[in-house]
Design a protein around this motif. Structure first.
Motif, PDB file in Angstrom:
ATOM      1  N   GLN A   7      10.670   6.865   3.120  1.00 28.75           N
ATOM      2  CA  GLN A   7       9.415   6.136   2.980  1.00 28.75           C
ATOM      3  C   GLN A   7       8.836   5.966   4.389  1.00 28.75           C
ATOM      4  O   GLN A   7       9.407   5.279   5.234  1.00 28.75           O
ATOM      5  CB  GLN A   7       9.695   4.762   2.362  1.00 28.75           C
ATOM      6  CG  GLN A   7       8.712   4.336   1.302  1.00 28.75           C
ATOM      7  CD  GLN A   7       7.312   4.010   1.817  1.00 28.75           C
ATOM      8  OE1 GLN A   7       6.947   4.303   2.943  1.00 28.75           O
ATOM      9  NE2 GLN A   7       6.505   3.406   0.973  1.00 28.75           N
ATOM     10  N   SER A  38       2.737   6.108   3.093  1.00 30.14           N
ATOM     11  CA  SER A  38       2.343   4.756   2.729  1.00 30.14           C
ATOM     12  C   SER A  38       1.920   3.994   3.975  1.00 30.14           C
ATOM     13  O   SER A  38       2.433   4.223   5.065  1.00 30.14           O
ATOM     14  CB  SER A  38       3.519   4.032   2.056  1.00 30.14           C
ATOM     15  OG  SER A  38       3.196   2.699   1.753  1.00 30.14           O
ATOM     16  N   SER A  65       0.226   7.244  -1.491  1.00 37.27           N
ATOM     17  CA  SER A  65      -0.143   5.945  -2.052  1.00 37.27           C
ATOM     18  C   SER A  65      -1.550   5.951  -2.641  1.00 37.27           C
ATOM     19  O   SER A  65      -2.431   6.686  -2.182  1.00 37.27           O
ATOM     20  CB  SER A  65      -0.038   4.865  -0.977  1.00 37.27           C
ATOM     21  OG  SER A  65       1.301   4.698  -0.564  1.00 37.27           O
ATOM     22  N   GLY A  74      -4.305   3.703   0.815  1.00 32.08           N
ATOM     23  CA  GLY A  74      -4.151   4.916   0.026  1.00 32.08           C
ATOM     24  C   GLY A  74      -5.475   5.355  -0.579  1.00 32.08           C
ATOM     25  O   GLY A  74      -6.556   4.899  -0.191  1.00 32.08           O
ATOM     26  N   GLY A  99       1.608   0.652  -4.795  1.00 32.79           N
ATOM     27  CA  GLY A  99       2.633  -0.130  -4.121  1.00 32.79           C
ATOM     28  C   GLY A  99       2.839  -1.521  -4.683  1.00 32.79           C
ATOM     29  O   GLY A  99       3.936  -2.079  -4.582  1.00 32.79           O
TER      30      GLY A  99
END
Length: 282
Positions: A7, A38, A65, A74, A99
């Motif tokens: 991530q 992200s 995202s 995103g 998210g």
């Protein structure tokens, strides 16, 4: 076996300073095969770097995202649906992920149902394009309204919306992660591999309480804050059991994540997590 990745929230400062392309090179050197994008602005330049990084380093773009309304980093699906699809096609990304639901959607069953209903048309449209929209959980998704968890409401109202399961947050929410994976088998496409540890009680807090320099309410605040994010293998999560269960539940990517490294260099933390996962066969 699911693809092992990272991530990129953990390296967002490096992305800002060094660029996405250079960070993808560093990710590959850590023996990781994929990334999730992200907490960075999805500029045209960044998307180009993702395309080049995939071609030059062989790093898969596991997910990017998205949100429904504008305001996040995103793709805002209300206004950028076509751009999100185009970027996914160019980068080879098969997953977009939300998210977190808006805070007001967590306050009641009706609010959660309304949010899920607003997401379902976008998830269905994305599915028509070969892209799966997933929802990333926190501990609040174990809230129950009339005996129905937020997880259950989302599955009922938005069947096209699948899950990105953060196993740390499931644990913190009070449901055994193995039980969660079994309960939602087939819907768990992305997995955040994040450990959970309890830090030692600071001696200073104990001393102050004994010396009556701290009252019990203040001390209890310290006591409750001992829960921490941890490098994989450095906490209490049962990864040798969890990862096979996650694969059975439908996982296609395992993504290392640690929200806070408590002053340590994130690269060192990622390296430790990777070494542990290698030691158990991943």
């Amino acid at each position: 076996m699911p693809v092992l990745g990272l991530q990129l929230m953990m390296l967002k400062d490096r992305i800002e300073k060094e660029g996405m392309y250079e960070v993808l090179r560093q990710v590959r050197e850590l023996d990781l095969d994929a990334v999730e994008v992200s907490q960075v602005e999805m500029t045209d330049e960044l998307i180009e770097d993702l395309v080049r990084g995939k071609e030059d380093f062989g790093v898969e773009i596991a997910a990017m995202s998205a949100s429904i309304a504008p305001g996040g980093n995103g793709f805002a699906l209300e206004t950028e649906f076509d751009r999100a699809v185009e970027a996914s096609t160019r980068t080879g990304t098969r997953f977009l992920r939300i998210g977190m639901m808006p805070f007001d959607a967590m306050t009641s069953k009706e609010a959660c149902e309304a949010w899920a209903a607003s997401v379902e048309p976008y998830a269905a449209r994305l599915a028509e394009q070969g892209i799966t929209l997933c929802y990333h959980n926190h501990h609040v998704d174990l809230i129950q309204f009339d005996g129905e968890r937020i997880f259950d409401i989302v599955r009922r109202v938005a069947p096209s919306l699948l899950f990105e399961v953060d196993l740390h947050w499931v644990q913190r929410g009070g449901m055994a992660p193995l039980d969660m994976l079994a309960a939602y088998e087939g819907a768990c496409k992305l997995i955040h591999v994040k450990d959970f540890r309890i830090a030692p009680l600071p001696e200073e807090a104990s001393r102050k309480l004994a010396a009556k320099e701290m009252d019990m309410q203040e001390f209890f605040g310290v006591f409750l804050s001992l829960a921490q994010f941890a490098e994989v293998g450095q906490g209490n999560m049962n990864w040798p059991a969890l990862l096979p269960a996650a694969e059975k539940a439908g996982a296609e990517y395992f993504l290392i994540e640690q929200d806070d490294t408590y002053g340590r260099d994130p690269i060192d933390c990622i390296r430790e997590s990777r070494q542990y996962l290698r030691s158990i066969g991943y």
